[in-house]
Design a protein around this motif. Structure first.
Motif, PDB file in Angstrom:
ATOM      1  N   ARG A 179       0.838  -1.210   0.000  1.00 14.78           N
ATOM      2  CA  ARG A 179       0.000   0.000   0.000  1.00 14.78           C
ATOM      3  C   ARG A 179       0.869   1.253   0.000  1.00 14.78           C
ATOM      4  O   ARG A 179       0.566   2.225  -0.704  1.00 14.78           O
ATOM      5  N   GLN A 180       1.938   1.220   0.780  1.00 17.27           N
ATOM      6  CA  GLN A 180       2.844   2.367   0.816  1.00 17.27           C
ATOM      7  C   GLN A 180       3.464   2.611  -0.555  1.00 17.27           C
ATOM      8  O   GLN A 180       3.583   3.759  -1.003  1.00 17.27           O
ATOM      9  N   ASN A 181       3.844   1.534  -1.249  1.00 16.53           N
ATOM     10  CA  ASN A 181       4.416   1.675  -2.596  1.00 16.53           C
ATOM     11  C   ASN A 181       3.401   2.261  -3.570  1.00 16.53           C
ATOM     12  O   ASN A 181       3.745   3.083  -4.431  1.00 16.53           O
ATOM     13  N   GLU A 182       2.132   1.826  -3.452  1.00 15.37           N
ATOM     14  CA  GLU A 182       1.091   2.369  -4.326  1.00 15.37           C
ATOM     15  C   GLU A 182       0.901   3.866  -4.089  1.00 15.37           C
ATOM     16  O   GLU A 182       0.722   4.638  -5.046  1.00 15.37           O
ATOM     17  N   GLU A 183       0.948   4.267  -2.825  1.00 13.52           N
ATOM     18  CA  GLU A 183       0.827   5.688  -2.514  1.00 13.52           C
ATOM     19  C   GLU A 183       2.032   6.473  -3.033  1.00 13.52           C
ATOM     20  O   GLU A 183       1.884   7.602  -3.516  1.00 13.52           O
ATOM     21  N   LEU A 222       1.539   6.973  -6.762  1.00  9.77           N
ATOM     22  CA  LEU A 222       0.588   8.059  -7.028  1.00  9.77           C
ATOM     23  C   LEU A 222       1.229   9.423  -6.772  1.00  9.77           C
ATOM     24  O   LEU A 222       1.059  10.359  -7.564  1.00  9.77           O
ATOM     25  N   SER A 223       1.965   9.519  -5.676  1.00  6.93           N
ATOM     26  CA  SER A 223       2.633  10.783  -5.350  1.00  6.93           C
ATOM     27  C   SER A 223       3.667  11.146  -6.409  1.00  6.93           C
ATOM     28  O   SER A 223       3.761  12.309  -6.836  1.00  6.93           O
ATOM     29  N   ASN A 272       1.893  12.260  -9.558  1.00  8.38           N
ATOM     30  CA  ASN A 272       1.351  13.613  -9.391  1.00  8.38           C
ATOM     31  C   ASN A 272       2.449  14.663  -9.459  1.00  8.38           C
ATOM     32  O   ASN A 272       2.284  15.718 -10.099  1.00  8.38           O
TER      33      ASN A 272
END
Length: 386
Positions: free
Chosen positions: A212-216, A219-220, A223
């Motif tokens: 989950r941290q890698n997915e965030e 995304l960051s 962006n």
């Protein structure tokens, strides 16, 4: 747990068997010596067969749990007793309800005075003793030794099992996680899922949290990349992205001998619009202009905002003639789409300058300079025609 119980049963059975055998051998050995000494005394004093039988009955009476028999060589008996006669060594035979111990009575030198036909070392008889298994007892010392060894085995098995379980379900998964984490060296590696082969819930939660941290982070990163490469007002690429793409497209054009054209666009009277109607109207016009141009170009073309009212089009696989056709198309679209709101109606006008790589220059700076000059000539010409 079942392994420990099995070890306990196996070891207990072994200790019981070995202890019983040892106890019987010791008791029977003592008994054999006692019987022999009594028989020898009786025979030495001229005793007969009845006297010997009386001695045996007395011994059995003193040991009620044992059955004692003296087997002579000429008496038919079991192969177990015959083997003791032949080997002249004591032996034990286990049965379901009892244990039999047979010990040979050997002729010594003193016996030969009466048994003149016998030889020293021969078996005169076999002392056969039967013990009921239920009446056998193990010594306290042997029980303590058995318990101590069994406790040690349990401790060894317990910690060995814990070591195996810890290694399989904790150490190995954590090592796998660390190994996969070390392989993540750039943002592209963040898309790789970390997988831990374990059934432990808490360790699996570490895997899920890390993914989950890698997915965030992905995304960051996306962006941030979008923010750094696009114009926040119009949503098209900015000057930074133009510098990157223009060099890349020129390299590909040079390598494969393709066409590449560039169009510089500058909005006319844009300062006047800002000063007269306000910057918010100017922003709306920039957004509308970007939309109209984007609708006029191909998906393979690149559109950049390089300044306040300055734009650039990079057109791969496009000659200067084809770029001129596109300029006419965009100009017509601008003429047919006025900016309007409740109070205003403003025509969006622009000046264009076109240059082709190879014909007009060999570098990005060279063809931009040519396109800028032609754009300013177009701007002058449009002022004269008003």
């Amino acid at each position: 747990m079942s392994l420990i119980v099995s070890l306990f049963i196996l070891y207990g059975t072994y200790i019981q068997s070995s202890s019983i055998e040892k106890s019987i051998k010791n008791d029977a050995g003592v008994m054999a010596d006692l019987v022999f000494q009594n028989l020898y005394t009786v025979m030495k004093n001229g005793g007969n067969k009845e006297s010997l039988a009386e001695i045996v009955r007395n011994l059995e009476h003193s040991i009620p749990s044992a059955n004692i028999n003296i087997i002579k060589p000429n008496e038919s008996f079991s192969s177990f007793v015959n083997n003791v006669f032949d080997s002249k060594k004591a032996d034990i035979s286990r049965h379901e309800d009892n244990i039999m111990f047979a010990s040979p009575i050997i002729y010594v030198n003193e016996c030969l005075q009466c048994h003149t036909s016998s030889k020293e070392g021969e078996a005169a008889a076999v002392l056969l003793m039967e013990y009921p298994i239920l009446n056998l007892q193990i010594s306290l010392k042997e029980i303590l030794v058995m318990a101590s060894i069994l406790f040690l085995l349990v401790i060894i098995v317990f910690f060995s099992m814990w070591y195996v379980l810890l290694k399989k379900y904790f150490v190995k998964p954590i090592k796998s996680l660390i190994f996969q984490m070390n392989k993540i060296t750039n943002h592209n590696d963040l898309e790789k899922k970390v997988l831990i082969d374990t059934s432990i819930k808490e360790v699996k939660e570490i895997e899920q949290a890390f993914n989950r941290q890698n997915e965030e982070l992905i995304l960051s990163y996306n962006n941030l990349e979008k923010i750094s490469n696009t114009d926040s007002l119009t949503g098209i690429y900015n000057r930074k992205k133009f510098d990157e793409y223009s060099e890349l497209l020129i390299k590909n054009t040079k390598r494969y001998s393709h066409n590449l054209s560039l169009i510089v666009i500058d909005l006319n009277k844009f300062k006047y619009i800002n000063d007269t109607f306000g910057h918010h109207i100017g922003d709306d016009i920039l957004v509308l202009f970007t939309k109209l141009v984007s609708e006029s170009i191909r998906e393979s073309d690149y559109f950049f905002r390089t300044g306040g009212d300055e734009f650039v089009l990079l057109l791969p696989e496009t000659s200067a003639i084809e770029a001129s056709v596109l300029i006419e198309k965009i100009s017509t679209k601008l003429e047919n789409n006025l900016y309007t709101n409740d109070e205003l109606s403003i025509e969006i006008q622009a000046s264009f300058g076109c240059a082709e790589y190879g014909i007009d220059g060999q570098t990005v700076q060279g063809i931009i300079a040519i396109a800028d000059d032609r754009m300013y000539e177009d701007k002058k010409q449009k002022k004269l025609n008003r």
